[in-house]
Design a protein around this motif. Structure first.
Motif, short mmCIF file in Angstrom:
data_model
loop_
_atom_site.label_atom_id
_atom_site.label_comp_id
_atom_site.label_asym_id
_atom_site.label_seq_id
_atom_site.Cartn_x
_atom_site.Cartn_y
_atom_site.Cartn_z
N GLY A 62 0.80 -1.22 0.00
CA GLY A 62 0.00 0.00 0.00
C GLY A 62 0.83 1.27 0.00
O GLY A 62 0.29 2.38 -0.08
N ILE A 63 2.16 1.15 0.07
CA ILE A 63 3.05 2.31 0.10
C ILE A 63 3.31 2.80 -1.32
O ILE A 63 3.64 2.01 -2.21
CB ILE A 63 4.39 1.96 0.78
CG1 ILE A 63 4.15 1.55 2.24
CG2 ILE A 63 5.36 3.13 0.71
CD1 ILE A 63 5.38 0.99 2.93
N GLN A 64 3.14 4.10 -1.55
CA GLN A 64 3.39 4.68 -2.87
C GLN A 64 4.58 5.62 -2.78
O GLN A 64 4.52 6.66 -2.12
CB GLN A 64 2.15 5.43 -3.37
CG GLN A 64 0.93 4.53 -3.56
CD GLN A 64 -0.25 5.27 -4.14
OE1 GLN A 64 -0.10 6.11 -5.02
NE2 GLN A 64 -1.44 4.95 -3.65
N LEU A 65 5.66 5.24 -3.43
CA LEU A 65 6.87 6.05 -3.44
C LEU A 65 6.82 7.05 -4.59
O LEU A 65 6.33 6.74 -5.68
CB LEU A 65 8.10 5.15 -3.59
CG LEU A 65 8.30 4.10 -2.49
CD1 LEU A 65 9.49 3.20 -2.83
CD2 LEU A 65 8.48 4.75 -1.13
N ASP A 66 7.34 8.27 -4.36
CA ASP A 66 7.37 9.28 -5.43
C ASP A 66 8.80 9.49 -5.91
O ASP A 66 9.75 8.86 -5.43
CB ASP A 66 6.73 10.59 -4.96
CG ASP A 66 7.43 11.21 -3.75
OD1 ASP A 66 8.66 10.99 -3.58
OD2 ASP A 66 6.76 11.91 -2.97
N ASP A 67 8.95 10.40 -6.88
CA ASP A 67 10.27 10.62 -7.49
C ASP A 67 11.29 11.10 -6.46
O ASP A 67 12.47 10.73 -6.53
CB ASP A 67 10.16 11.64 -8.63
CG ASP A 67 9.41 11.09 -9.83
OD1 ASP A 67 9.27 9.85 -9.92
OD2 ASP A 67 8.96 11.89 -10.68
N ASP A 68 10.86 11.93 -5.52
CA ASP A 68 11.79 12.39 -4.48
C ASP A 68 12.27 11.22 -3.61
O ASP A 68 13.43 11.19 -3.20
CB ASP A 68 11.11 13.46 -3.60
CG ASP A 68 10.89 14.77 -4.34
OD1 ASP A 68 11.57 14.99 -5.37
OD2 ASP A 68 10.04 15.55 -3.89
N ASP A 69 11.36 10.29 -3.34
CA ASP A 69 11.74 9.11 -2.56
C ASP A 69 12.80 8.30 -3.29
O ASP A 69 13.81 7.90 -2.70
CB ASP A 69 10.52 8.22 -2.31
CG ASP A 69 9.45 8.89 -1.47
OD1 ASP A 69 9.80 9.74 -0.63
OD2 ASP A 69 8.27 8.56 -1.66
N PHE A 70 12.57 8.06 -4.59
CA PHE A 70 13.54 7.26 -5.35
C PHE A 70 14.89 7.96 -5.42
O PHE A 70 15.95 7.33 -5.33
CB PHE A 70 13.02 6.98 -6.75
CG PHE A 70 11.87 6.02 -6.79
CD1 PHE A 70 12.01 4.71 -6.32
CD2 PHE A 70 10.64 6.40 -7.29
CE1 PHE A 70 10.95 3.82 -6.34
CE2 PHE A 70 9.58 5.52 -7.31
CZ PHE A 70 9.73 4.23 -6.83
N ALA A 71 14.88 9.28 -5.58
CA ALA A 71 16.14 10.02 -5.62
C ALA A 71 16.88 9.88 -4.30
O ALA A 71 18.11 9.70 -4.27
CB ALA A 71 15.86 11.49 -5.92
N ALA A 72 16.16 9.95 -3.20
CA ALA A 72 16.79 9.79 -1.89
C ALA A 72 17.31 8.38 -1.70
O ALA A 72 18.43 8.16 -1.22
CB ALA A 72 15.79 10.14 -0.78
N LEU A 73 16.53 7.39 -2.10
CA LEU A 73 16.90 5.99 -1.90
C LEU A 73 18.06 5.56 -2.78
O LEU A 73 18.74 4.57 -2.48
CB LEU A 73 15.69 5.09 -2.10
CG LEU A 73 14.56 5.29 -1.08
CD1 LEU A 73 13.34 4.47 -1.46
CD2 LEU A 73 15.02 4.95 0.33
N ASP A 74 18.29 6.28 -3.87
CA ASP A 74 19.46 5.99 -4.70
C ASP A 74 20.77 6.32 -3.99
O ASP A 74 21.84 5.89 -4.42
CB ASP A 74 19.40 6.77 -6.02
CG ASP A 74 18.53 6.07 -7.05
OD1 ASP A 74 18.28 4.86 -6.88
OD2 ASP A 74 18.11 6.74 -8.01
N ARG A 75 20.67 7.04 -2.87
CA ARG A 75 21.87 7.39 -2.10
C ARG A 75 22.15 6.39 -0.98
O ARG A 75 23.08 6.58 -0.20
CB ARG A 75 21.72 8.79 -1.52
CG ARG A 75 21.60 9.89 -2.56
CD ARG A 75 21.76 11.26 -1.95
NE ARG A 75 20.65 11.61 -1.07
CZ ARG A 75 19.53 12.24 -1.49
NH1 ARG A 75 19.37 12.55 -2.77
NH2 ARG A 75 18.56 12.54 -0.63
N VAL A 76 21.36 5.33 -0.92
CA VAL A 76 21.56 4.33 0.13
C VAL A 76 22.94 3.69 -0.02
O VAL A 76 23.37 3.35 -1.12
CB VAL A 76 20.46 3.25 0.08
CG1 VAL A 76 20.78 2.08 1.01
CG2 VAL A 76 19.12 3.87 0.43
N THR A 77 23.62 3.51 1.11
CA THR A 77 24.92 2.86 1.11
C THR A 77 24.75 1.40 0.69
O THR A 77 23.94 0.67 1.27
CB THR A 77 25.55 2.90 2.52
OG1 THR A 77 25.69 4.27 2.90
CG2 THR A 77 26.91 2.23 2.51
#
Length: 298
Positions: free
Chosen positions: A276-291
């Motif tokens: 049920g969680i909907q991720l947006d473009d800002d979320d994906f941009a942030a998550l691309d920085r995950v170690t």
């Protein structure tokens, strides 16, 4: 905003994209009976009540313990329930993992699965590689998959998958027989298997990540919660870091199927809320920085 589809295909079967990995229903180190058998039974019952129709198990879990629990609780099985198992490994008397990849061993494991699960045909069997140490397996791939195709022709299994497999072996396997899924280590913090994910995309094959929240070797859920990018997205959506990590996987590939395991009903319900969680473009941009942390194979 990315809306996550709740179902996808496993071979020709429509399944809920969040299934259940039954490994944790065995005792410590996936050996022997569970510490709390009643809790294990409750998790299985609740999973099916909440719409789970894809359960991943193995004769080696216990051994036989998990298969027998599944049969005890769920047999006769509800219509549409897909049960997947794996062959290629076994256990010694102390619980150590040993290779069991010779043709006669593969056939015997499938027969044990059929008996302990009370099935006449298994929906999917994964050929699992890399069990029993670092020494290369000397059994040719064609012989291993040949046994599974024979068993399929005999009506004892339906779909064939691969587990803990390189892109090169997956490509070779596709030259031998249709492959319904690949089950490898992959997570938001361990993306080293991206070439295999891409191969699955190209061939419209389901991809089932194990260690979807990392492994004990990389800190698991605690390490995810400590990552600032994941923590910020989790706070934004008012969910846990683990839920964000699972939602990212669902959004990463439309045929990504999850099999998070737990022996807790509360944890099961938390996992199943992820679609049920909907991720947006800002979320994906942030998550691309995950170690990115590497994780060893099973």
């Amino acid at each position: 905003m990315t809306k996550i589809s709740q179902t996808s295909l496993l071979g020709d079967r429509s399944v809920r994209r969040i299934g259940f990995g039954a490994m944790q229903l065995a005792g410590p180190w996936v050996f022997g009976p569970p510490k709390d058998p009643d809790a294990a039974r409750a998790v299985l019952r609740r999973a099916v009540e909440l719409g789970v129709n894809h359960i991943d198990t193995s004769q080696a879990y216990g051994p036989d313990v998990v298969n027998e629990l599944i049969a005890e609780v769920l047999y006769p099985y509800p219509d549409g329930l897909v049960i997947a198992t794996k062959v290629g490994g076994s256990r010694d008397e102390q619980g150590g993992w040993i290779r069991a990849s010779r043709p006669e061993q593969l056939r015997a494991t499938v027969e044990q699965d059929l008996q302990s699960l009370r099935l006449e045909r298994i929906d999917l069997v994964n050929m699992r590689f890399g069990v029993g140490g670092a020494e290369p397996d000397t059994v040719p791939l064609a012989e291993q998959l040949g046994v599974l195709t024979d068993l399929r022709d005999e009506g004892k299994l339906d779909l064939i998958g691969l587990s803990t497999v390189s892109a090169d072996i997956a490509k070779a396997a596709l030259e031998i027989t249709p492959i319904a899924e690949v089950q490898n280590a992959f997570s938001i913090a361990n993306r080293t298997d991206e070439p295999v994910v891409d191969l699955c995309r190209e061939n419209d094959i389901a991809y089932v990540p194990y260690y979807p929240l990392g492994s004990a070797f990389t800190g698991g859920p605690e390490a995810l919660a400590a990552d600032p990018a994941i923590a910020s997205v989790a706070a934004k959506h008012n969910v846990s870091a683990s839920q964000i990590a699972l939602a990212w996987l669902l959004a990463h590939y439309h045929r990504m199927l999850l099999i998070p395991g737990t022996s807790s009903v509360a944890h099961l319900e938390e996992n199943l809320a992820v679609d049920g969680i909907q991720l947006d473009d800002d979320d994906f941009a942030a998550l691309d920085r995950v170690t990115h942390l590497g994780a060893p194979g099973l």
